[in-house]
Design a protein around this motif. Structure first.
Motif, PDB file in Angstrom:
ATOM      1  N   MET A   1       0.817  -1.204   0.000  1.00  0.00           N
ATOM      2  CA  MET A   1       0.000   0.000   0.000  1.00  0.00           C
ATOM      3  C   MET A   1       0.859   1.266   0.000  1.00  0.00           C
ATOM      4  O   MET A   1       0.514   2.268  -0.611  1.00  0.00           O
ATOM      5  CB  MET A   1      -0.934   0.003   1.203  1.00  0.00           C
ATOM      6  N   THR A   2       2.011   1.196   0.681  1.00  0.00           N
ATOM      7  CA  THR A   2       2.904   2.356   0.699  1.00  0.00           C
ATOM      8  C   THR A   2       3.424   2.660  -0.694  1.00  0.00           C
ATOM      9  O   THR A   2       3.461   3.828  -1.122  1.00  0.00           O
ATOM     10  CB  THR A   2       4.077   2.097   1.660  1.00  0.00           C
ATOM     11  N   ARG A   3       3.812   1.604  -1.414  1.00  0.00           N
ATOM     12  CA  ARG A   3       4.290   1.812  -2.784  1.00  0.00           C
ATOM     13  C   ARG A   3       3.178   2.373  -3.668  1.00  0.00           C
ATOM     14  O   ARG A   3       3.427   3.242  -4.511  1.00  0.00           O
ATOM     15  CB  ARG A   3       4.810   0.492  -3.355  1.00  0.00           C
ATOM     16  N   TYR A   4       1.967   1.866  -3.481  1.00  0.00           N
ATOM     17  CA  TYR A   4       0.841   2.359  -4.276  1.00  0.00           C
ATOM     18  C   TYR A   4       0.596   3.840  -3.989  1.00  0.00           C
ATOM     19  O   TYR A   4       0.373   4.638  -4.916  1.00  0.00           O
ATOM     20  CB  TYR A   4      -0.408   1.543  -3.950  1.00  0.00           C
ATOM     21  N   ALA A   5       0.642   4.219  -2.709  1.00  0.00           N
ATOM     22  CA  ALA A   5       0.419   5.619  -2.346  1.00  0.00           C
ATOM     23  C   ALA A   5       1.487   6.521  -2.944  1.00  0.00           C
ATOM     24  O   ALA A   5       1.186   7.610  -3.455  1.00  0.00           O
ATOM     25  CB  ALA A   5       0.382   5.766  -0.827  1.00  0.00           C
ATOM     26  N   LEU A   6       2.743   6.049  -2.914  1.00  0.00           N
ATOM     27  CA  LEU A   6       3.826   6.845  -3.491  1.00  0.00           C
ATOM     28  C   LEU A   6       3.659   6.984  -4.999  1.00  0.00           C
ATOM     29  O   LEU A   6       3.886   8.071  -5.566  1.00  0.00           O
ATOM     30  CB  LEU A   6       5.179   6.215  -3.156  1.00  0.00           C
TER      31      LEU A   6
ATOM     32  N   PRO B   1       2.056  15.700 -12.209  1.00  0.00           N
ATOM     33  CA  PRO B   1       1.711  16.365 -13.486  1.00  0.00           C
ATOM     34  C   PRO B   1       0.277  16.869 -13.529  1.00  0.00           C
ATOM     35  O   PRO B   1      -0.001  17.886 -14.169  1.00  0.00           O
ATOM     36  CB  PRO B   1       1.953  15.268 -14.536  1.00  0.00           C
ATOM     37  N   VAL B   2      -0.630  16.182 -12.840  1.00  0.00           N
ATOM     38  CA  VAL B   2      -2.019  16.652 -12.800  1.00  0.00           C
ATOM     39  C   VAL B   2      -2.101  18.006 -12.114  1.00  0.00           C
ATOM     40  O   VAL B   2      -2.760  18.942 -12.604  1.00  0.00           O
ATOM     41  CB  VAL B   2      -2.911  15.630 -12.079  1.00  0.00           C
ATOM     42  N   VAL B   3      -1.411  18.135 -10.974  1.00  0.00           N
ATOM     43  CA  VAL B   3      -1.409  19.403 -10.248  1.00  0.00           C
ATOM     44  C   VAL B   3      -0.722  20.489 -11.078  1.00  0.00           C
ATOM     45  O   VAL B   3      -1.166  21.647 -11.093  1.00  0.00           O
ATOM     46  CB  VAL B   3      -0.721  19.233  -8.883  1.00  0.00           C
ATOM     47  N   CYS B   4       0.354  20.136 -11.783  1.00  0.00           N
ATOM     48  CA  CYS B   4       1.067  21.117 -12.602  1.00  0.00           C
ATOM     49  C   CYS B   4       0.184  21.654 -13.717  1.00  0.00           C
ATOM     50  O   CYS B   4       0.130  22.873 -13.952  1.00  0.00           O
ATOM     51  CB  CYS B   4       2.336  20.489 -13.183  1.00  0.00           C
ATOM     52  N   VAL B   5      -0.506  20.747 -14.412  1.00  0.00           N
ATOM     53  CA  VAL B   5      -1.394  21.184 -15.495  1.00  0.00           C
ATOM     54  C   VAL B   5      -2.542  22.033 -14.949  1.00  0.00           C
ATOM     55  O   VAL B   5      -2.880  23.084 -15.497  1.00  0.00           O
ATOM     56  CB  VAL B   5      -1.939  19.957 -16.263  1.00  0.00           C
ATOM     57  N   ALA B   6      -3.123  21.579 -13.826  1.00  0.00           N
ATOM     58  CA  ALA B   6      -4.220  22.339 -13.227  1.00  0.00           C
ATOM     59  C   ALA B   6      -3.758  23.712 -12.765  1.00  0.00           C
ATOM     60  O   ALA B   6      -4.461  24.713 -12.957  1.00  0.00           O
ATOM     61  CB  ALA B   6      -4.811  21.559 -12.048  1.00  0.00           C
TER      62      ALA B   6
ATOM     63  N   LEU C   1       3.158  10.500  -7.020  1.00  0.00           N
ATOM     64  CA  LEU C   1       4.004  10.903  -8.144  1.00  0.00           C
ATOM     65  C   LEU C   1       3.169  11.139  -9.403  1.00  0.00           C
ATOM     66  O   LEU C   1       3.434  12.072 -10.166  1.00  0.00           O
ATOM     67  CB  LEU C   1       5.067   9.834  -8.410  1.00  0.00           C
ATOM     68  N   ALA C   2       2.161  10.291  -9.608  1.00  0.00           N
ATOM     69  CA  ALA C   2       1.296  10.477 -10.775  1.00  0.00           C
ATOM     70  C   ALA C   2       0.444  11.731 -10.656  1.00  0.00           C
ATOM     71  O   ALA C   2       0.001  12.286 -11.671  1.00  0.00           O
ATOM     72  CB  ALA C   2       0.392   9.252 -10.944  1.00  0.00           C
TER      73      ALA C   2
END
Length: 322
Positions: free
Chosen positions: A1-6, A14-19, A10-11
């Motif tokens: 779950m930790t790896r999934y959260a990381l 770019p969403v925050v950057c575009v927004a 990270l994914a």
């Protein structure tokens, strides 16, 4: 779950950057940071501020300067108050999160209780009564309900019983000279939290009822009934657990929108939170507050969406995190 959260975090970058770039472009195209200064007759001062703020550069360069300032902790100076933007947004966010914490926690408990009762006693008089009340809560305007609470629980008791102070306060979250979790804080908190909670309970209880009814009609519930499992255990250990996953998702997404969506409640009760800050900045065209405000709300939506996904795996082991 930790790896999934990381990986999800990270994914989300770019969403925050575009927004953030879209928000930056929209605010820059709508508001002029030097609108007040343009009314003066000093072209030298206007040119100096234009260069200092980087407004003479291209839009991508302006965006890069703004992002670099955010990362370095320089969020700019408010044109409305003349103060630093970072502590303004931080204080407002902390105040709003207090309302969200208490309001959402209370709404979750009440909504689940009402949903359980309605699902367990479908089409009974109690179910019809709660359904009608929930429709009333959804349709009731928050500003009207807040004003009614002020009149009924604060103004009227003080006038009728000649009290020196009302039972509940309706301005801010603390009286002068008070701070922390004391009785004064609770007396300030009751009315705005009640105003926030009513609408949430009304909508979440309906959703909880629907998901619980779907779970109760599942094959595993029929099997449990055939084995003679007590009704209470079926409701709490089988149906409720499976209905919690979609319920938590709705709660997380609604809580994310509340980070910037308590404009009405905060305005009625004069609470210096994110909603009140946004309204004041919008009225004066304070772009140096509007941009960080919008970015904070966008980040909150991303984080709450991540929490919703993680809660799925915690509540339902069948969900695989990849």
């Amino acid at each position: 779950m930790t790896r999934y959260a990381l990986r999800r975090l990270l994914a989300s970058v770019p969403v925050v950057c575009v927004a953030s770039f879209i928000l930056f472009w929209a605010v820059r195209a709508t508001f002029d940071p030097l609108a007040k200064l343009r009314q003066s007759v000093d072209p030298t001062a206007l040119h100096r501020e234009t260069v200092r703020l980087g407004l003479d550069r291209s839009l991508p360069e302006q965006y890069w300067l703004w992002v670099r300032g955010l990362v370095q902790g320089d969020w700019g100076i408010s044109t409305r108050t003349g103060g630093a933007v970072l502590p303004m947004v931080g204080d407002a966010l902390g105040t709003t999160l207090q309302l969200i914490l208490w309001g959402v926690a209370l709404a979750v408990v009440l909504a689940l209780a009402i949903g359980l009762f309605s699902a367990a006693r479908q089409y009974t008089a109690g179910d019809h009564l709660l359904t009608g009340l929930s429709y009333l809560g959804v349709a009731m305007p928050a500003f009207w309900f807040g004003l009614v609470l002020i009149q009924v629980l604060a103004v009227w008791p003080k006038q009728q019983f000649g009290l020196a102070d009302p039972p509940f306060y309706f301005v801010g979250l603390h009286s002068v000279g008070h701070s922390g979790l004391d009785l004064d804080y609770l007396r300030h908190l009751v009315l705005p939290v009640a105003t926030l909670t009513v609408g949430l309970v009304a909508s979440w209880s309906r959703f909880g009822r629907a998901t619980l009814l779907e779970a109760l009609s599942s094959d595993y519930v029929r099997t449990a009934r055939a084995k003679g499992v007590p009704r209470r255990r079926i409701l709490l250990r089988h149906a409720l657990r499976n209905a919690l996953a979609p319920f938590v998702t709705v709660v997380a997404m609604d809580a994310a929108t509340l980070v910037g969506g308590l404009v009405v409640t905060e305005q009625i009760f004069s609470i210096p939170g994110m909603g009140k800050l946004f309204l004041a900045s919008l009225e004066t065209g304070d772009v140096f507050v509007l941009l960080p405000w919008m970015l904070v709300v966008a980040v909150a939506v991303v984080l709450f969406n991540l929490l919703a996904d993680l809660s799925y795996a915690l509540l339902d082991p069948r969900v695989a995190l990849r």
